[in-house]
Each structure stands twice: as C-alpha cells, then as structure tokens.
Design an enzyme around this catalytic site. Structure first.
Site, PDB file in Angstrom:
ATOM      1  N   TYR A 194       0.687  -1.205   0.147  1.00  0.00           N
ATOM      2  CA  TYR A 194       0.103  -0.036  -0.108  1.00  0.00           C
ATOM      3  C   TYR A 194       0.787   1.122   0.001  1.00  0.00           C
ATOM      4  O   TYR A 194       0.543   2.160  -0.775  1.00  0.00           O
ATOM      5  CB  TYR A 194      -0.808  -0.075   1.325  1.00  0.00           C
ATOM      6  CG  TYR A 194      -1.897   1.164   1.186  1.00  0.00           C
ATOM      7  CD1 TYR A 194      -2.965   1.371   0.413  1.00  0.00           C
ATOM      8  CD2 TYR A 194      -1.376   2.050   2.391  1.00  0.00           C
ATOM      9  CE1 TYR A 194      -3.862   2.249   0.831  1.00  0.00           C
ATOM     10  CE2 TYR A 194      -2.623   3.133   2.602  1.00  0.00           C
ATOM     11  CZ  TYR A 194      -3.956   3.428   1.875  1.00  0.00           C
ATOM     12  OH  TYR A 194      -4.597   4.199   1.849  1.00  0.00           O
ATOM     13  N   LYS A 198       1.188   3.944  -3.005  1.00  0.00           N
ATOM     14  CA  LYS A 198       0.649   5.335  -2.606  1.00  0.00           C
ATOM     15  C   LYS A 198       1.852   6.383  -3.045  1.00  0.00           C
ATOM     16  O   LYS A 198       1.472   7.596  -3.358  1.00  0.00           O
ATOM     17  CB  LYS A 198       0.127   5.528  -1.104  1.00  0.00           C
ATOM     18  CG  LYS A 198      -1.104   4.933  -0.902  1.00  0.00           C
ATOM     19  CD  LYS A 198      -2.193   5.409  -1.877  1.00  0.00           C
ATOM     20  CE  LYS A 198      -3.763   4.845  -1.507  1.00  0.00           C
ATOM     21  NZ  LYS A 198      -4.587   5.300  -2.324  1.00  0.00           N
TER      22      LYS A 198
END
Length: 333
Positions: A194, A198
């Site tokens: 993640y 991002k």
C-alpha cells in the site's frame, strides 16, 4: 448565482462508499454531473462478488437531491474497463472535465510474510487503476485541445498550442485529483504494498501535472485521513466524538478540498500534495536536503563517510526512519 462546477462533468472512482461517496456527493452539490464508479465488492481486500448496488445507490442519492448522476460498475485496474468509464462520461455528458481517483483495496502483511499476490493485487488496483483512468482522461483532453476546442478557463498553464498543431488554441478544462496516503510519507510497517502504491501515485501525479499543464489540465494529489471501512483498524484507537460533535475523521472533511481542486478557482494549483482531515489542509513540500557532505579528495573514503554521515546520524534518535512516525499530529483517544 451559478455553482462552482455548473456545466462540468466528473468521474469519481471507488465512489460507492466512504471517501469516494462523500466526494461524489460534494461534486454534485457544487453543480457537477457525476459518473459514480464502484466495483462493489464487499471486502476491503477486494474479495466477494462485484455488485452495482453501491454505485447505483450513490447515483440515486445525487439524483434525489436534484443533481445528475449515472452509475458505473467496473474495475478501474482493468484497462478496457477504465476506457469504458471515460467513454461513459463523454457519451452521457458530452465531455469529461474532472477525474477523482479514489478506488483501492487493502491486503496488509509484514514484508517478510507478504505473498506475491498480496503485493500485485494492491499495486494493480491503486497504482495501475490510477494510471488507467488518468491515461484515458488525458487522451480525451489532448484530443479536444488538438481539435481546437478551448474554454478559456485555464490560467497560468503555459503555451496554448502544441508543436505542429497550429496557432491560437486556448486550454481545455481538466482537473485530476488523485488519492495517496500518509502511509507513503511516514511509513506503515504492515503495508509495504500500500505504501509503495501510494508513493507511486504521487510520482504519477506530478509527472502528469507537468505533461498536461499546457493543455489546461491540472493534477494534484491528497493524503486524506478518514474513518472508513478501509481504515477501521488504523483508527480503532482514535476517539470518536460524543454529544453530537463532528467526527474530525469523517469523510465529509475531505470532500470540500476535492471540490475546490476540481473547480476553476484552483487553476493555479498544480502538481501539489496536500494532507487533509478534520477541517485542516496542509501543503506538503517536496523533499529537501537535510545535510550535505563533501569528500576531501575526489572519492570518499570509508573513514570519511563514517566520520561525516555516521556522525550526523549518531546525533539523531535511535531507530529514526526517513520520515517522522506521524507527519501531522493526531491525538489518540
């Protein structure tokens, strides 16, 4: 008095729940016609059967309030589905003006325990999903620019023509708002997939901002804090308000900034990263050099590096990582 987004059309991905829903409702409240995209799978890890119900419910809510909205059931990480999404906006509303990328999933695991599929799936939905929709939106805006369509609404975007494409073209109107996370800024031990996705979204956004500025398009990225099903574990230890107070982690705190960045008023905001939550928005600077060392001769020796670089870190807290554990303070309850 006209609304800020009157006459404009928008796509919001992952808009069936949480942040995406709040953003879609805000854009509609400001006057935009909205395509509400959501794949509708019930698990925050992307598991379960796809369902049109979440997107249809939000679209119906917008229409009930007097706005215009259509649902789209589709996986933005699928290249063809992303193309269909942009084409739906154009065929329904005549053009696309605003793209808000919010769709994502979580498959948390420590780096030593993470499987290849857990890595690939999160990178696919977040990073490839942002790329796919951005690509097709950019194609749409560039083609409109080359055709000679200019709105005159752009400001400070550079020359109004493309080499070899003639003279006197004004900018088209385009706004991209992408969704990153403080997990990339401050680190997140159980989210290497993640955090990496991002961080990639920030790079994608700044590159896109530079590439599309001459067409009249801006691209910005936000790091929101919001209490949703995606963050129920992250914010489990943060106190929820009592006695009718507004939750500082409510998605509705994020949506107004998205609405502003999507508007003509934000024409001069481009390639920026903003953290937003609880009535606060902060502009994050690009990385700056914290310390600099020069070799005594042409090439560093091991001893020099130990004295200079090693000495610098010897005076800092043990275990300190690249970023602070929290970029902006948030008290636990």
């Amino acid at each position: 008095m006209s609304l800020p987004l009157e006459g404009l059309s928008a796509i919001v991905t992952g808009a069936g729940r949480g942040l995406g829903r709040a953003e879609a409702l805000e854009l509609a409240r400001l006057g935009a016609a909205v395509v509400v995209n959501d794949y509708g799978r019930p698990g925050r890890d992307g598991s379960g059967e796809a369902s049109a119900a979440p997107a249809e419910a939000v679209a119906a809510e917008i229409r009930a309030a007097g706005g215009r909205a259509v649902p789209h059931l589709g996986d933005v990480a699928d290249y063809d589905s992303a193309r269909d999404l942009v084409e739906l906006a154009v065929s329904t509303y005549g053009k696309l003006d605003i793209l808000v990328n919010n769709a994502g999933i979580l498959r948390d695991r420590m780096i030593f325990a993470m499987s290849e599929s857990e890595w690939d799936s999160v990178i696919r939905v977040h990073l490839k999903g942002h790329f796919n929709t951005t690509h097709f939106a950019a194609v749409h805006w560039r083609e409109r620019f080359k055709s000679g369509e200019g709105t005159g609404q752009g400001e400070g975007h550079g020359p109004g023509k493309e080499r070899g494409q003639g003279e006197g073209r004004g900018p088209v109107y385009g706004r991209i708002v992408n969704t990153s996370s403080e997990a990339f800024l401050a680190g997140s031990a159980s989210q290497p997939n993640y955090a990496a996705a991002k961080g990639g979204i920030v790079g994608l956004t700044t590159s896109t901002a530079l590439a599309l500025a001459k067409y009249g398009v801006t691209a910005n990225v936000i790091c929101p804090r919001a209490r949703t099903r995606m963050t129920e574990d992250v914010f489990a230890g943060f106190a929820e308000p009592e006695g009718g107070e507004v939750d500082p982690l409510a998605p509705e705190h994020v949506a107004p900034l998205v609405g502003y960045l999507a508007s003509p008023a934000a024409a001069r905001v481009n390639g920026q990263l903003l953290v937003v939550h609880g009535g606060m928005a902060a502009v994050v600077e690009r990385p700056r050099v914290a310390a600099k060392f020069d070799a005594e001769k042409e090439v560093f020796t091991f001893e020099e590096l130990d004295r200079t670089v090693g000495g610098y870190f010897a005076g800092r807290p043990a275990g300190e990582t690249f970023a602070a554990s929290e970029v902006l303070g948030l008290k636990r309850g």
